[in-house]
Motif scaffolding. Structure first.
Motif, PDB file in Angstrom:
ATOM      1  N   ASP A   1      17.299   4.260  21.408  1.00 23.64           N
ATOM      2  CA  ASP A   1      18.331   4.196  20.375  1.00 23.64           C
ATOM      3  C   ASP A   1      18.075   3.090  19.355  1.00 23.64           C
ATOM      4  OD1 ASP A   1      19.659   6.318  21.524  1.00 23.64           O
ATOM      5  OD2 ASP A   1      21.125   5.087  22.588  1.00 23.64           O
ATOM      6  N   ARG A   2      17.313   2.070  19.733  1.00 22.83           N
ATOM      7  CA  ARG A   2      17.103   0.969  18.800  1.00 22.83           C
ATOM      8  C   ARG A   2      15.736   0.996  18.123  1.00 22.83           C
ATOM      9  NH1 ARG A   2      16.875  -2.511  23.930  1.00 22.83           N
ATOM     10  NH2 ARG A   2      14.683  -3.137  24.143  1.00 22.83           N
ATOM     11  N   LEU A   3      14.931   2.005  18.412  1.00 21.35           N
ATOM     12  CA  LEU A   3      13.613   2.085  17.802  1.00 21.35           C
ATOM     13  C   LEU A   3      13.687   2.611  16.373  1.00 21.35           C
ATOM     14  CD1 LEU A   3      11.491   3.497  20.781  1.00 21.35           C
ATOM     15  CD2 LEU A   3      11.851   1.106  20.102  1.00 21.35           C
ATOM     16  N   VAL A   4      12.693   2.249  15.572  1.00 23.59           N
ATOM     17  CA  VAL A   4      12.644   2.618  14.159  1.00 23.59           C
ATOM     18  C   VAL A   4      11.287   3.243  13.861  1.00 23.59           C
ATOM     19  CG1 VAL A   4      12.637   1.745  11.793  1.00 23.59           C
ATOM     20  CG2 VAL A   4      14.214   0.778  13.477  1.00 23.59           C
ATOM     21  N   ALA A   5      11.288   4.387  13.220  1.00 21.97           N
ATOM     22  CA  ALA A   5      10.026   5.013  12.836  1.00 21.97           C
ATOM     23  C   ALA A   5       9.431   4.288  11.639  1.00 21.97           C
ATOM     24  CB  ALA A   5      10.244   6.485  12.492  1.00 21.97           C
ATOM     25  N   SER A   6       8.156   3.933  11.736  1.00 21.14           N
ATOM     26  CA  SER A   6       7.493   3.242  10.633  1.00 21.14           C
ATOM     27  C   SER A   6       7.351   4.166   9.433  1.00 21.14           C
ATOM     28  CB  SER A   6       6.118   2.739  11.075  1.00 21.14           C
ATOM     29  OG  SER A   6       5.346   3.800  11.604  1.00 21.14           O
ATOM     30  N   GLU A   7       7.338   3.565   8.247  1.00 25.96           N
ATOM     31  CA  GLU A   7       7.224   4.317   7.006  1.00 25.96           C
ATOM     32  C   GLU A   7       6.051   3.789   6.186  1.00 25.96           C
ATOM     33  OE1 GLU A   7      10.889   3.822   4.936  1.00 25.96           O
ATOM     34  OE2 GLU A   7      12.099   4.806   6.501  1.00 25.96           O
ATOM     35  N   MET A   8       5.421   4.671   5.455  1.00 23.06           N
ATOM     36  CA  MET A   8       4.392   4.292   4.490  1.00 23.06           C
ATOM     37  C   MET A   8       5.092   4.109   3.147  1.00 23.06           C
ATOM     38  SD  MET A   8       1.145   3.686   4.084  1.00 23.06           S
ATOM     39  CE  MET A   8       0.413   4.485   5.517  1.00 23.06           C
ATOM     40  N   ASN A   9       5.328   2.852   2.758  1.00 21.93           N
ATOM     41  CA  ASN A   9       6.076   2.614   1.532  1.00 21.93           C
ATOM     42  C   ASN A   9       5.398   1.536   0.688  1.00 21.93           C
ATOM     43  OD1 ASN A   9       6.819   0.067   2.630  1.00 21.93           O
ATOM     44  ND2 ASN A   9       8.618   0.970   3.611  1.00 21.93           N
ATOM     45  N   GLU A  10       6.062   1.149  -0.401  1.00 26.05           N
ATOM     46  CA  GLU A  10       5.437   0.233  -1.348  1.00 26.05           C
ATOM     47  C   GLU A  10       5.299  -1.188  -0.801  1.00 26.05           C
ATOM     48  OE1 GLU A  10       9.720   0.988  -2.895  1.00 26.05           O
ATOM     49  OE2 GLU A  10       8.174   2.033  -1.751  1.00 26.05           O
ATOM     50  N   GLY A  11       5.860  -1.442   0.376  1.00 23.04           N
ATOM     51  CA  GLY A  11       5.693  -2.766   0.988  1.00 23.04           C
ATOM     52  C   GLY A  11       4.449  -2.884   1.837  1.00 23.04           C
ATOM     53  N   MET A  12       3.685  -1.794   1.973  1.00 21.61           N
ATOM     54  CA  MET A  12       2.548  -1.818   2.889  1.00 21.61           C
ATOM     55  C   MET A  12       1.445  -2.757   2.419  1.00 21.61           C
ATOM     56  SD  MET A  12       1.535  -0.842   5.808  1.00 21.61           S
ATOM     57  CE  MET A  12       2.456   0.633   6.276  1.00 21.61           C
ATOM     58  N   GLN A  13       1.185  -2.784   1.118  1.00 21.76           N
ATOM     59  CA  GLN A  13       0.118  -3.659   0.638  1.00 21.76           C
ATOM     60  C   GLN A  13       0.429  -5.117   0.943  1.00 21.76           C
ATOM     61  OE1 GLN A  13      -2.879  -2.655  -0.546  1.00 21.76           O
ATOM     62  NE2 GLN A  13      -3.383  -4.829  -0.356  1.00 21.76           N
ATOM     63  N   ARG A  14       1.686  -5.510   0.798  1.00 27.77           N
ATOM     64  CA  ARG A  14       2.061  -6.891   1.134  1.00 27.77           C
ATOM     65  C   ARG A  14       1.850  -7.158   2.622  1.00 27.77           C
ATOM     66  NH1 ARG A  14       1.846 -11.905   1.165  1.00 27.77           N
ATOM     67  NH2 ARG A  14       3.747 -13.153   1.251  1.00 27.77           N
ATOM     68  N   ARG A  15       2.139  -6.186   3.462  1.00 25.37           N
ATOM     69  CA  ARG A  15       1.912  -6.349   4.900  1.00 25.37           C
ATOM     70  C   ARG A  15       0.420  -6.535   5.207  1.00 25.37           C
ATOM     71  NH1 ARG A  15       6.528  -3.379   4.404  1.00 25.37           N
ATOM     72  NH2 ARG A  15       8.143  -3.620   6.031  1.00 25.37           N
ATOM     73  N   VAL A  16      -0.422  -5.762   4.529  1.00 21.84           N
ATOM     74  CA  VAL A  16      -1.866  -5.907   4.724  1.00 21.84           C
ATOM     75  C   VAL A  16      -2.312  -7.316   4.316  1.00 21.84           C
ATOM     76  CG1 VAL A  16      -4.133  -5.084   3.966  1.00 21.84           C
ATOM     77  CG2 VAL A  16      -2.305  -3.446   4.449  1.00 21.84           C
ATOM     78  N   GLU A  17      -1.764  -7.837   3.225  1.00 27.29           N
ATOM     79  CA  GLU A  17      -2.105  -9.191   2.790  1.00 27.29           C
ATOM     80  C   GLU A  17      -1.681 -10.215   3.833  1.00 27.29           C
ATOM     81  OE1 GLU A  17      -0.057  -9.515  -0.886  1.00 27.29           O
ATOM     82  OE2 GLU A  17      -1.431  -8.191  -1.988  1.00 27.29           O
ATOM     83  N   ILE A  18      -0.507 -10.016   4.427  1.00 25.80           N
ATOM     84  CA  ILE A  18      -0.023 -10.946   5.457  1.00 25.80           C
ATOM     85  C   ILE A  18      -0.941 -10.941   6.662  1.00 25.80           C
ATOM     86  CG2 ILE A  18       1.860 -11.385   7.098  1.00 25.80           C
ATOM     87  CD1 ILE A  18       3.796 -10.300   4.912  1.00 25.80           C
ATOM     88  N   LEU A  19      -1.336  -9.748   7.097  1.00 22.91           N
ATOM     89  CA  LEU A  19      -2.252  -9.659   8.241  1.00 22.91           C
ATOM     90  C   LEU A  19      -3.582 -10.335   7.922  1.00 22.91           C
ATOM     91  CD1 LEU A  19      -3.089  -8.652  11.031  1.00 22.91           C
ATOM     92  CD2 LEU A  19      -3.745  -6.477   9.967  1.00 22.91           C
ATOM     93  N   THR A  20      -4.111 -10.111   6.719  1.00 24.08           N
ATOM     94  CA  THR A  20      -5.382 -10.723   6.333  1.00 24.08           C
ATOM     95  C   THR A  20      -5.271 -12.246   6.329  1.00 24.08           C
ATOM     96  OG1 THR A  20      -5.963  -8.793   4.994  1.00 24.08           O
ATOM     97  CG2 THR A  20      -7.140 -10.838   4.536  1.00 24.08           C
ATOM     98  N   ASP A  21      -4.170 -12.746   5.787  1.00 25.06           N
ATOM     99  CA  ASP A  21      -3.963 -14.205   5.757  1.00 25.06           C
ATOM    100  C   ASP A  21      -3.837 -14.759   7.181  1.00 25.06           C
ATOM    101  OD1 ASP A  21      -4.017 -14.157   3.004  1.00 25.06           O
ATOM    102  OD2 ASP A  21      -1.835 -14.254   2.756  1.00 25.06           O
ATOM    103  N   ALA A  22      -3.162 -13.996   8.059  1.00 27.09           N
ATOM    104  CA  ALA A  22      -2.998 -14.448   9.442  1.00 27.09           C
ATOM    105  C   ALA A  22      -4.334 -14.507  10.158  1.00 27.09           C
ATOM    106  CB  ALA A  22      -2.035 -13.534  10.178  1.00 27.09           C
ATOM    107  N   GLN A  23      -5.157 -13.476   9.951  1.00 26.66           N
ATOM    108  CA  GLN A  23      -6.464 -13.459  10.605  1.00 26.66           C
ATOM    109  C   GLN A  23      -7.334 -14.613  10.120  1.00 26.66           C
ATOM    110  OE1 GLN A  23      -7.297  -9.351   9.493  1.00 26.66           O
ATOM    111  NE2 GLN A  23      -7.237  -8.739  11.644  1.00 26.66           N
ATOM    112  N   THR A  24      -7.238 -14.927   8.836  1.00 31.29           N
ATOM    113  CA  THR A  24      -7.987 -16.062   8.304  1.00 31.29           C
ATOM    114  C   THR A  24      -7.495 -17.368   8.926  1.00 31.29           C
ATOM    115  OG1 THR A  24      -8.350 -14.908   6.204  1.00 31.29           O
ATOM    116  CG2 THR A  24      -8.604 -17.303   6.201  1.00 31.29           C
TER     117      THR A  24
END
Length: 385
Positions: A358-381
């Protein structure tokens, strides 16, 4: 199995371990978007129409180690069809190959994650399913049909569904962690230097967004900036590695805390020398509800065999065998039978209780995805990964 029509799985043992089940690199990169945009739907090769005659070949492009080999061998032998399965490592890799080939990839069946289907349809990478050739659609649980990414199941059928949580070593971590905030605190504390995050931008950002109480699919810049502060500044310095599969991380023995897809965590626990030391958590307040799907690629040259295989693999008996092997439910009504879960080891990880669902959320492909990719890249660095 027929000597003339063996099953071939084109991925070495090491590759299968690395790609197994859901090694997702989430987030459509700029290169992938550019390729799809340039390809569009121009000049896509057409598939022959099904004519009721099963072809002699079937080519499948899927995640590595995502079906029981004995099932594939049985279908191949019973139908006298040469079945070849190739493995991809991400949705982007699969989509790029289909787009570049313009319908001549040679693949009949592909297995994308549901949120990618609208993009694939938009760019002409998938063909419509012929429901008259899929009578076993009637055996699917309505809860896993008619999803927002494919209303009416025009292009897809549920292959497997699951969620995301974390697994920890109870010999090295004290207490009873239950939330994503607990995960963040442990990563910076008892599990510092022994924490693994998924190599998945949406999933990594969702740790922070959930802890902050934000929508996991938010596109608000301020909320994503808040998530970046947690992921890059508070989590990343303590992260040892970013991997696609907790099963692999658990086998290495150097991690105490791992973000994990539920089926991968179960597999790791089943294969562990001391499974009792591991605990899996469906964390509060929320997490992803994802679905992988069976689809037929545009230009498929073996449409009858493709429909016949999909119809067979979603049947109740095969659905049970699939779930036992991969650790993810297939969305079949077979799982509604009383007591059916008793036949699975660690069934509580495969089948979350209703209050979790009941509390799960389906992921969406939206305009915020590029920012998420940048966050992951910065985290890995920041982690030096």
């Amino acid at each position: 199995m027929s000597e003339r029509n063996p099953v071939r799985v084109l991925a070495g043992h090491d590759t299968i371990g690395r790609l197994s089940r859901r090694t997702v690199l989430a987030g459509m990169g700029a290169a992938g978007l550019s390729l799809l945009a340039s390809c569009g739907q121009r000049g896509m090769a057409e598939s022959p129409a099904p004519d009721g005659q099963l072809e002699s070949r079937l080519n499948v492009y899927s995640w590595g180690d995502y079906d029981p080999p004995e099932l594939l061998e049985a279908w191949s032998a019973d139908n006298d069809v040469r079945l070849q399965v190739d493995a991809f490592g991400s949705n982007e890799e699969m989509m790029a190959k289909l787009a570049a080939s313009r319908g001549t990839s040679g693949y009949d069946i592909v297995v994308p994650t549901g949120i990618y289907i609208p993009t694939m349809v938009e760019h002409g990478l998938l063909q419509r399913l012929d429901h008259s050739l899929l009578p076993n659609l009637a055996t699917m649980d309505p809860a896993f049909m008619d999803q927002t990414f494919d209303p009416g199941n025009v292009h897809s059928v549920c292959k497997a569904w699951g969620t995301t949580g974390f697994v920890y070593d109870a010999h090295r971590i004290s207490g009873d962690p239950q939330s994503w905030q607990d995960f963040i605190d442990l990563a910076a504390g008892e599990a510092s230097g022994a924490t693994m995050l998924l190599e998945d931008a949406w999933e990594v950002c969702s740790i922070a967004l959930a802890a902050l109480g934000h929508d996991l699919n938010t596109v608000e810049p301020a909320e994503l900036d808040e998530a970046a502060e947690i992921v890059v500044d508070r989590l990343a310095p303590h992260v040892r590695a970013y991997m696609g599969n907790a099963n692999t991380a658990m086998a290495q023995g150097s991690f105490a805390l791992m973000q994990a897809f539920n089926g991968d965590a179960r597999q790791g626990m089943l294969e562990a020398d001391d499974p009792e030391r591991w605990r899996f958590v469906f964390p509060t307040p929320s997490a992803n509800l994802w679905m992988d799907t069976w689809c037929i690629a545009t230009g498929a040259q073996n449409p009858d065999a493709a429909h016949a295989f999909i119809d067979w693999i979603i049947g109740p008996e095969q659905a049970l065998a699939e779930t036992d092997y991969i650790g993810y439910s297939t969305g079949s009504t077979a799982f509604a039978e009383p007591g059916i879960e008793d036949g699975f080891e660690l069934a509580e990880i495969i089948f979350p209780e209703q209050h979790v669902l009941d509390r799960l959320v389906a992921s969406e492909m939206n305009e915020g995805m590029q920012r998420r990719v940048e966050i992951l890249t910065d985290a890995q660095t920041r982690s030096g990964a």
